[in-house]
Design a protein around this motif. Structure first.
Motif, short mmCIF file in Angstrom:
data_model
loop_
_atom_site.label_atom_id
_atom_site.label_comp_id
_atom_site.label_asym_id
_atom_site.label_seq_id
_atom_site.Cartn_x
_atom_site.Cartn_y
_atom_site.Cartn_z
N HIS A 63 0.83 -1.21 0.00
CA HIS A 63 0.00 0.00 0.00
C HIS A 63 0.87 1.26 0.00
N ARG A 64 1.96 1.25 0.78
CA ARG A 64 2.85 2.41 0.82
C ARG A 64 3.55 2.62 -0.53
N ILE A 65 3.89 1.53 -1.22
CA ILE A 65 4.47 1.66 -2.55
C ILE A 65 3.46 2.32 -3.47
N ASP A 66 2.22 1.83 -3.44
CA ASP A 66 1.17 2.37 -4.31
C ASP A 66 0.86 3.83 -3.98
N ALA A 67 1.05 4.22 -2.71
CA ALA A 67 0.78 5.60 -2.28
C ALA A 67 2.02 6.49 -2.38
N SER A 68 3.11 5.94 -2.90
CA SER A 68 4.38 6.68 -3.04
C SER A 68 4.95 7.15 -1.70
N THR A 69 4.69 6.39 -0.63
CA THR A 69 5.26 6.72 0.68
C THR A 69 6.22 5.64 1.16
N TYR A 70 6.48 4.65 0.32
CA TYR A 70 7.36 3.54 0.69
C TYR A 70 8.77 4.06 0.95
N GLY A 71 9.38 3.52 1.98
CA GLY A 71 10.76 3.86 2.29
C GLY A 71 10.92 5.04 3.23
N LYS A 72 9.79 5.58 3.70
CA LYS A 72 9.83 6.68 4.67
C LYS A 72 9.36 6.14 6.02
N CYS A 73 10.06 6.51 7.05
CA CYS A 73 9.72 6.09 8.41
C CYS A 73 8.35 6.64 8.79
N LEU A 74 7.51 5.78 9.34
CA LEU A 74 6.16 6.19 9.73
C LEU A 74 6.16 7.09 10.97
N ILE A 75 7.26 7.13 11.68
CA ILE A 75 7.32 7.96 12.90
C ILE A 75 7.97 9.32 12.60
N CYS A 76 9.18 9.28 12.09
CA CYS A 76 9.92 10.55 11.91
C CYS A 76 9.84 11.09 10.49
N GLY A 77 9.42 10.26 9.54
CA GLY A 77 9.29 10.71 8.16
C GLY A 77 10.58 10.71 7.36
N GLN A 78 11.68 10.35 8.00
CA GLN A 78 12.97 10.30 7.32
C GLN A 78 13.06 9.03 6.46
#
Length: 113
Positions: free
Chosen positions: A72-87
């Motif tokens: 889902h994160r890949i499809d939403a283009s958010t894959y590879g970013k930390c869910l807590i700090c965003g880094q």
């Protein structure tokens, strides 16, 4: 993102493998191949085995959920970013654990909680 399509395919392959594993676990717990033992001592051993198999099933279902979230994160283009700090999560970590939700720093902090 296009660069994550290989990761997405690998995650889907992992899902298929886990689905097969869960199916075998389910069949084993339901005694599809062998009826439950009637002898007390054999039944006790079988119950212990069922507990281990159940724990494996729970772990596999948890992994399935993490993999689905990563897809889902890949499809939403958010894959590879930390869910807590965003880094960004380091590529080495994603290579070892492609469904990682957190960078190593945040993951360590979460484990301590």
């Amino acid at each position: 993102m296009k660069e994550h399509q290989i990761v997405r395919k690998n995650l889907i392959d992992m899902l298929e493998e886990l689905d097969d594993k869960l199916s075998r676990i389910s069949d084993d717990v339901k005694h599809v191949d062998n009826p439950p033992e009637q002898d007390f001592s054999e039944s006790a051993v079988e119950n212990e085995n069922n507990e281990v198999i159940d724990a494996l099933g729970i772990a596999a279902r948890n992994e399935v959920e993490k993999i689905k979230q990563a897809i889902h994160r890949i499809d939403a283009s958010t894959y590879g970013k930390c869910l807590i700090c965003g880094q960004p999560i380091k590529q080495e970590r994603l290579a070892a654990l492609p469904y990682a939700n957190y960078c190593i720093t945040c993951a360590e902090q979460e484990e301590r909680k």
